[in-house]
Design a protein around this motif. Structure first.
Motif, mmCIF file in Angstrom:
data_model
loop_
_atom_site.group_PDB
_atom_site.id
_atom_site.type_symbol
_atom_site.label_atom_id
_atom_site.label_comp_id
_atom_site.label_asym_id
_atom_site.label_seq_id
_atom_site.Cartn_x
_atom_site.Cartn_y
_atom_site.Cartn_z
ATOM 1 N N ALA A 98 33.968 27.435 55.490
ATOM 2 C CA ALA A 98 34.128 27.628 53.786
ATOM 3 C C ALA A 98 35.267 28.898 53.677
ATOM 4 O O ALA A 98 35.869 28.471 52.772
ATOM 5 N N ALA A 99 35.297 29.830 54.518
ATOM 6 C CA ALA A 99 36.440 30.742 54.164
ATOM 7 C C ALA A 99 37.755 30.064 54.264
ATOM 8 O O ALA A 99 38.671 30.484 53.497
ATOM 9 N N THR A 100 37.782 28.873 55.321
ATOM 10 C CA THR A 100 39.280 28.244 55.603
ATOM 11 C C THR A 100 39.603 27.633 54.276
ATOM 12 O O THR A 100 40.743 27.744 53.931
ATOM 13 N N PHE A 101 38.674 27.193 53.492
ATOM 14 C CA PHE A 101 38.924 26.344 52.543
ATOM 15 C C PHE A 101 38.814 27.375 51.108
ATOM 16 O O PHE A 101 38.696 26.515 50.035
ATOM 17 N N GLY A 102 38.879 28.522 51.338
ATOM 18 C CA GLY A 102 38.745 29.461 50.162
ATOM 19 C C GLY A 102 37.533 30.127 49.334
ATOM 20 O O GLY A 102 37.414 30.350 48.429
ATOM 21 N N PHE A 103 36.402 29.729 50.311
ATOM 22 C CA PHE A 103 35.136 29.972 49.962
ATOM 23 C C PHE A 103 34.383 30.869 50.679
ATOM 24 O O PHE A 103 33.490 30.780 51.432
ATOM 25 N N ALA A 140 26.602 27.065 43.417
ATOM 26 C CA ALA A 140 27.533 27.814 42.584
ATOM 27 C C ALA A 140 28.741 28.219 42.776
ATOM 28 O O ALA A 140 29.715 28.081 42.074
ATOM 29 N N ILE A 141 28.926 28.872 43.964
ATOM 30 C CA ILE A 141 30.310 29.258 44.472
ATOM 31 C C ILE A 141 31.207 27.945 44.429
ATOM 32 O O ILE A 141 32.364 28.089 44.090
ATOM 33 N N VAL A 142 30.738 27.085 45.136
ATOM 34 C CA VAL A 142 31.589 25.829 45.270
ATOM 35 C C VAL A 142 32.014 25.288 43.737
ATOM 36 O O VAL A 142 32.979 24.700 43.691
ATOM 37 N N ASP A 149 37.590 35.152 38.284
ATOM 38 C CA ASP A 149 36.541 36.111 37.536
ATOM 39 C C ASP A 149 35.303 36.182 38.297
ATOM 40 O O ASP A 149 34.487 36.952 38.047
ATOM 41 N N SER A 150 35.163 35.185 39.157
ATOM 42 C CA SER A 150 33.791 34.938 39.773
ATOM 43 C C SER A 150 33.792 35.639 41.317
ATOM 44 O O SER A 150 32.607 35.666 41.821
ATOM 45 N N LEU A 151 34.963 36.195 41.895
ATOM 46 C CA LEU A 151 35.009 36.628 43.055
ATOM 47 C C LEU A 151 33.896 37.792 43.402
ATOM 48 O O LEU A 151 33.394 37.830 44.213
ATOM 49 N N SER A 152 34.120 38.649 42.264
ATOM 50 C CA SER A 152 33.158 39.813 42.592
ATOM 51 C C SER A 152 31.689 39.624 42.673
ATOM 52 O O SER A 152 30.897 40.444 43.484
ATOM 53 N N VAL A 153 31.475 38.479 41.713
ATOM 54 C CA VAL A 153 30.033 38.143 41.611
ATOM 55 C C VAL A 153 29.501 37.596 42.892
ATOM 56 O O VAL A 153 28.461 37.691 43.372
ATOM 57 N N SER A 154 30.374 36.753 43.448
ATOM 58 C CA SER A 154 30.067 35.820 44.470
ATOM 59 C C SER A 154 30.036 36.801 45.892
ATOM 60 O O SER A 154 29.032 36.650 46.697
ATOM 61 N N ALA A 155 30.696 37.835 45.807
ATOM 62 C CA ALA A 155 30.743 38.773 46.943
ATOM 63 C C ALA A 155 29.554 39.477 46.921
ATOM 64 O O ALA A 155 28.820 39.768 47.947
#
Length: 192
Positions: A98-103, A140-142, A149-155
């Motif tokens: 997932a990290a490789t593909f930007g998640f 939801a992340i995908v 705007d959702s990066l901090s929420v997902s982290a």
């Protein structure tokens, strides 16, 4: 070395271990690089990456669907060995790529889910909400495509789910010290 020409999968034997390797899609992409770009490593890499992104554009959607389908089957039929393995492998594949593909947050949540599946002494006794929250967070992340705007929420979601999962696992494994060491180890998933 045995070859399965139908799927072009190689099986290599190393002592008593077997390694299955899928065909390398990068090789196929690099064969399409124009001859004039062969001497330009940066241009060649950019062209290869652009081609690869098209080859894998639906990968995350397919993997989260696989995870969701496995969880739906578990809810219907319980944790059979086959369904447990499918749920674990779907989460493990997401964790790995997932990290490789930007998640990256999805990778962290998938790692947490893998830990629950792997270290809970009885999966039937794990609160269903723990699985549901992990899977819904990955979905939801995908689906949000990890917009800025959702990066901090997902982290933050990833961090909190990991804490809840670790607290649960530490409690149910309090009499199993061989699992506690692994559970209390830091995450190996990438952080943002």
């Amino acid at each position: 070395m045995a070859k399965n020409s139908a799927k072009d999968i190689e099986v290599k034997a190393f002592a008593t271990h077997h390694v299955i390797t899928q065909p390398n899609p990068l090789r196929k992409v690099l064969r399409r690089v124009e001859e004039k770009d062969m001497d330009d490593p940066v241009g060649r890499a950019e062209q290869a990456l652009a081609s690869l992104s098209g080859e894998f554009k639906d990968w995350m959607a397919i993997e989260v669907q696989r995870l969701s389908t496995a969880w739906t089957a578990v809810q219907k039929d319980g944790f059979t060995k086959k369904l447990r393995d499918e749920l674990f492998h779907a989460a493990h594949d997401i964790k790995g790529d997932a990290a490789t593909f930007g998640f990256p947050s999805a990778a962290g949540i998938a790692e947490s889910l893998c830990r629950v599946i792997e270290h809970a002494p009885d999966l039937e006794k794990v609160p269903a909400e723990l699985f549901t929250h992990h899977i819904n967070a990955i979905l939801a992340i995908v689906h949000e495509n990890t917009r800025l705007d959702s990066l901090s929420v997902s982290a933050e979601l990833s961090r909190r789910l990991r804490k809840v999962a670790d607290d649960y696992l530490a409690n149910v494994n309090r009499d199993r010290p061989e699992h506690l060491e692994v559970i209390l180890a830091p995450s190996i998933a990438p952080v943002e």
